[in-house]
Design a protein around this motif. Sequence first.
Motif, short mmCIF file in Angstrom:
data_model
loop_
_atom_site.label_atom_id
_atom_site.label_comp_id
_atom_site.label_asym_id
_atom_site.label_seq_id
_atom_site.Cartn_x
_atom_site.Cartn_y
_atom_site.Cartn_z
N ILE A 71 0.84 -1.22 0.00
CA ILE A 71 0.00 0.00 0.00
C ILE A 71 0.86 1.26 0.00
O ILE A 71 0.40 2.33 -0.38
CB ILE A 71 -0.99 0.00 1.19
CG1 ILE A 71 -2.08 1.06 1.00
CG2 ILE A 71 -0.30 0.19 2.51
CD1 ILE A 71 -3.00 0.87 -0.15
N SER A 72 2.16 1.14 0.38
CA SER A 72 3.00 2.35 0.38
C SER A 72 3.47 2.70 -1.03
O SER A 72 4.00 3.77 -1.26
CB SER A 72 4.21 2.15 1.31
OG SER A 72 5.07 1.18 0.77
N ASN A 73 3.27 1.80 -1.98
CA ASN A 73 3.60 2.07 -3.37
C ASN A 73 2.48 2.93 -3.98
O ASN A 73 1.31 2.57 -3.90
CB ASN A 73 3.72 0.72 -4.11
CG ASN A 73 4.03 0.87 -5.58
OD1 ASN A 73 3.49 1.73 -6.26
ND2 ASN A 73 4.89 0.01 -6.07
N ALA A 80 -6.17 1.18 -4.69
CA ALA A 80 -6.97 0.94 -3.48
C ALA A 80 -8.03 2.02 -3.32
O ALA A 80 -9.14 1.78 -2.87
CB ALA A 80 -6.06 0.90 -2.25
N ARG A 81 -7.69 3.25 -3.73
CA ARG A 81 -8.63 4.37 -3.63
C ARG A 81 -9.86 4.11 -4.52
O ARG A 81 -11.00 4.35 -4.13
CB ARG A 81 -7.88 5.63 -4.09
CG ARG A 81 -8.63 6.92 -3.96
CD ARG A 81 -8.69 7.38 -2.54
NE ARG A 81 -10.07 7.60 -2.20
CZ ARG A 81 -10.48 8.27 -1.14
NH1 ARG A 81 -9.61 8.76 -0.30
NH2 ARG A 81 -11.74 8.44 -0.89
N GLY A 82 -9.60 3.63 -5.74
CA GLY A 82 -10.70 3.32 -6.66
C GLY A 82 -11.59 2.22 -6.10
O GLY A 82 -12.83 2.28 -6.19
N PRO A 294 -4.66 3.49 -16.05
CA PRO A 294 -5.63 4.20 -15.20
C PRO A 294 -5.90 3.44 -13.89
O PRO A 294 -6.86 2.70 -13.78
CB PRO A 294 -6.88 4.27 -16.08
CG PRO A 294 -6.78 3.07 -16.97
CD PRO A 294 -5.31 2.80 -17.17
N MET A 295 -4.99 3.63 -12.91
CA MET A 295 -5.04 2.82 -11.69
C MET A 295 -6.35 2.95 -10.94
O MET A 295 -6.94 1.98 -10.52
CB MET A 295 -3.90 3.23 -10.73
CG MET A 295 -2.55 2.87 -11.20
SD MET A 295 -1.90 4.13 -12.27
CE MET A 295 -1.57 5.40 -11.10
N ALA A 300 -11.66 0.75 -9.41
CA ALA A 300 -13.11 0.99 -9.38
C ALA A 300 -13.86 -0.05 -10.20
O ALA A 300 -14.87 -0.62 -9.76
CB ALA A 300 -13.41 2.40 -9.89
N VAL A 301 -13.38 -0.32 -11.41
CA VAL A 301 -14.07 -1.28 -12.29
C VAL A 301 -13.96 -2.70 -11.71
O VAL A 301 -14.92 -3.47 -11.77
CB VAL A 301 -13.48 -1.22 -13.73
CG1 VAL A 301 -14.04 -2.33 -14.61
CG2 VAL A 301 -13.78 0.14 -14.36
#
Length: 336
Positions: A71-73, A80-82, A294-295, A300-301
């Motif tokens: 998660i620090s990457n 993770a946000r998506g 598109p991370m 999200a998808v």
Amino acid sequence: MSNITIYDVAREAGVSMATVSRVVNGNPNVKPSTRTKVLEAIEKLNYRPNAVARGLASKKTTTVGVIIPDISNIFFAELARGIEDIATMYKYNIILSNSDQNKEKELNLMNALLAKQVDGILFMGSKISEEHVAEFKRSPVPIVLAATMDKEKQIPSVNIDYEKAAFDAVSHLIGHGNEKIAVVLSELDESSNEWKKLNGYREALQAHQLPINEEFIVSIGQGYDAGMKAMEKLLQAEEKPTAIFACTDELALGVIHAAQDHGYDIPQDFEVIGFDNTRLAEMVRPTLTSVVQPMYDIGAVAMRLLTKYMNKEKVEESTVILPHRIEYRFSTKEEE
């Protein structure tokens, strides 16, 4: 007071446990005055509904397990946000775990999440072995891969076309007159996304009738330091490249800084293209041309695809490929 149960709340509010359950689960069929009474009792007793206990009744815990390498990457943080935003929209909670791309840890985390009664799992990792696929198929809940793909495409996944993206990046460098192009990878493994990028690199050279120089294919590990070491190695070679395609932005930053440490100019002496278009691309000088993966959208998808499987909705396409593009900045020369 953490042992307060739904029974205590019902007794405090003077209602049935079924009524408390309806209020907790947002059921509209409760009189406003009764709802107020129950909410006051919940607040007074500091009652926390137990998701697993609720899940035993409904067979759902509305919890999703997310296995992420690190998660620090920055790359995985945006992914993770998506995931988080879509999970919130569909009222799912997330249990996030770091696997450090260690196969044993990945499989252990999967079993730990299943023991917590999650309704689904989102998995990110660089390599998907046959052992992974066997475990995924055994899973009692749906699993979706994000920015990760198994070779046979048996497990639902959301990605970009890594081969085509690498082909486009290298073709761009060739279009600037570069004939000696190096590629810097994190790892050389047939089950990884990096392998697909290497294939794209080779295909671009072949398509433009350029020879493939094995000395220009460098893999020393992951991250910034590995990028610096890779560039040091390329600078010591008898024949130096004029451009470098780095398979992550972190590697690209290491490449740029190592070249600058030796007094070289980017992009006059070496053009550099990165991959992922993370925030790092704008933090380095010159700013980095990078392939846009598109991370946030992938996260999200992937989460939305998982909700479809969890809710038994119809899924048209289990292998989703999102579009990529290249964001041109100043680590490559301007078009003539």
